[in-house]
Motif scaffolding. Structure first.
Motif, PDB file in Angstrom:
ATOM      1  N   GLU A 161     -50.363 -39.143 147.876  1.00  0.00           N
ATOM      2  CA  GLU A 161     -49.282 -39.375 148.827  1.00  0.00           C
ATOM      3  C   GLU A 161     -48.178 -40.201 148.169  1.00  0.00           C
ATOM      4  OE1 GLU A 161     -48.823 -40.822 153.491  1.00  0.00           O
ATOM      5  OE2 GLU A 161     -50.593 -41.376 152.310  1.00  0.00           O
TER       6      GLU A 161
ATOM      7  N   LYS B 131     -48.733 -34.922 150.199  1.00  0.00           N
ATOM      8  CA  LYS B 131     -48.678 -35.712 151.427  1.00  0.00           C
ATOM      9  C   LYS B 131     -50.057 -35.698 152.080  1.00  0.00           C
ATOM     10  CE  LYS B 131     -47.136 -31.835 154.338  1.00  0.00           C
ATOM     11  NZ  LYS B 131     -46.100 -31.377 155.279  1.00  0.00           N
ATOM     12  N   LYS B 132     -50.306 -36.677 152.941  1.00  0.00           N
ATOM     13  CA  LYS B 132     -51.596 -36.810 153.587  1.00  0.00           C
ATOM     14  C   LYS B 132     -51.521 -36.261 155.003  1.00  0.00           C
ATOM     15  CE  LYS B 132     -55.376 -40.095 154.283  1.00  0.00           C
ATOM     16  NZ  LYS B 132     -55.816 -41.505 154.120  1.00  0.00           N
ATOM     17  N   GLU B 133     -52.522 -35.460 155.352  1.00  0.00           N
ATOM     18  CA  GLU B 133     -52.599 -34.880 156.691  1.00  0.00           C
ATOM     19  C   GLU B 133     -54.046 -35.006 157.157  1.00  0.00           C
ATOM     20  OE1 GLU B 133     -51.182 -30.871 159.094  1.00  0.00           O
ATOM     21  OE2 GLU B 133     -51.491 -30.802 156.943  1.00  0.00           O
TER      22      GLU B 133
END
Length: 372
Positions: free
Chosen positions: A165, A170-172
């Motif tokens: 990230e 990106k973090k989900e």
């Protein structure tokens, strides 16, 4: 006495059919003994596998699973045909898919441009990553086995560094992945039921056709195979061995770059921590299973996917989880041994027939001298 072309072709066909038949019979026999020794019924296991594998949803799953397997086998086979052991396909397709996902996720272009661009980036990255091993081999004498293994580890570390990230991901939820590809980058699918067949199977088929034509019907393919059989003979014929080594590694890596595309463009639409791994090593087994022949590898990929699919059902029937891996290993081992046995038998048969023909010609010559 001379052998007619028809009899020679007949012998060749018999030997070609004998090898896979011998391998299948041996694999079934050995597998049956092992299953029976574990206290299970081998006939029931085969029945379960056939019944479950013949369902429509299983057939679609098998085709989709076999597509990256086949591309991986093609990448490995290019090296095999030149006596190179590219064990780094796993790292090559993963780093190729990662950077292709990064580029694809950063752009929004029409599909006719976006999809070819993503595929091209994947092939270029895969070729560059494999080309490093080719350069090390030709300039420093480093074995491609060692260098590609190391490059697998380096590639995983590079992906791990950027797949964070704030960098290129990106973090989900609990997953970290690259930005999603736009809708224009979604590859087409065949509207089969109950689930669609990935359209990338067409690309895999075209890659197999290109492999067959380039390696079997062109001067480049002849030179590549010549280097694989005898480097000294190739050099005597004016072929640059170093150039062929680098070129074959570049081609192998470029095809390896395609391995992750069915998943990237048809399933996940990003590269994340859950992206499939290990397909490159499966490709080695399938290339051996198919004897580096495009049709043989296609059948091998389908067989491997069939075993993967039906193995889950065997677990529900009370069979050990490791049974499928054991079957796959036994099949590859039997194929390698069977083809070697048939090859040696065919060689001895051919030598014996040539000897008989030379002896017959000598007797005819002696009779002619006596008559004279």
């Amino acid at each position: 006495m001379s052998l007619s072309p028809r009899s020679f072709d007949k012998d060749k066909v018999i030997l070609a059919v004998a090898a896979p038949l011998l391998a299948i019979v041996a694999a079934i026999a050995i597998t049956s003994v092992i299953i029976a020794a574990a206290g299970n019924d081998p006939l029931h296991a085969y029945q379960v596998m056939v019944d479950f594998g013949s369902k429509s949803d299983s057939q679609v799953w098998i085709i989709n699973k076999a597509t990256p397997y086949y591309l991986s086998a093609l990448a490995v086979a290019i090296g095999f045909r030149m006596n190179l052991f590219n064990i780094g396909v796993d790292g090559q397709y993963r780093i190729a898919a990662f950077f292709a996902a990064v580029v694809g996720g950063a752009l929004t272009l029409p599909g006719i441009v976006q999809i070819p661009l993503i595929i091209l980036v994947a092939m270029l990255v895969g070729a560059v990553w494999a080309g490093i091993a080719g350069i090390l081999k030709t300039t420093r004498g480093v074995s491609e086995v060692i260098s590609t293994i190391m490059l697998n580890a380096i590639g995983a570390s590079v992906i791990g560094y950027f797949l964070q990230e704030g960098r290129l991901a990106k973090k989900e939820g609990n997953l970290i992945h690259t930005p999603y590809l736009p809708d224009s980058a979604h590859f087409f699918e065949f509207p089969t039921t109950p689930k669609p067949v990935y359209g990338f199977v067409v690309i895999a088929a075209l890659a197999g056709l290109a492999y067959w034509f380039v390696l079997g019907r062109t001067r480049f393919g002849f030179d590549l195979r010549t280097v694989g059989r005898s480097e000294s003979a190739a050099q005597a014929g004016g072929v640059s061995v170093k150039r062929m080594v680098i070129t074959s590694m570049l081609l192998s890596g470029a095809v390896a770059g395609l391995v992750g595309m069915p998943t990237l463009l048809g399933v996940s639409y990003n590269y994340g921590t859950d992206f499939p791994t290990g397909i490159g090593f499966t490709g080695i087994a399938i290339a051996l299973l198919g004897r580096n022949h495009p049709v043989g590898m296609a059948l091998g990929a389908l067989l491997w996917a069939f075993l993967d699919r039906t193995g889950t059902q065997l677990e529900f029937e009370g069979y050990a989880q490791e049974i499928v891996g054991m079957i796959q290993g036994v099949i590859v081992l039997c194929v390698v041994i069977a083809y070697e046995i048939v090859r040696r038998y065919g060689l001895k048969t051919q030598q014996r027939k040539v000897g008989e023909e030379l002896a017959a010609q000598a007797r005819t010559s002696d009779k002619a001298e006596v008559s004279a």
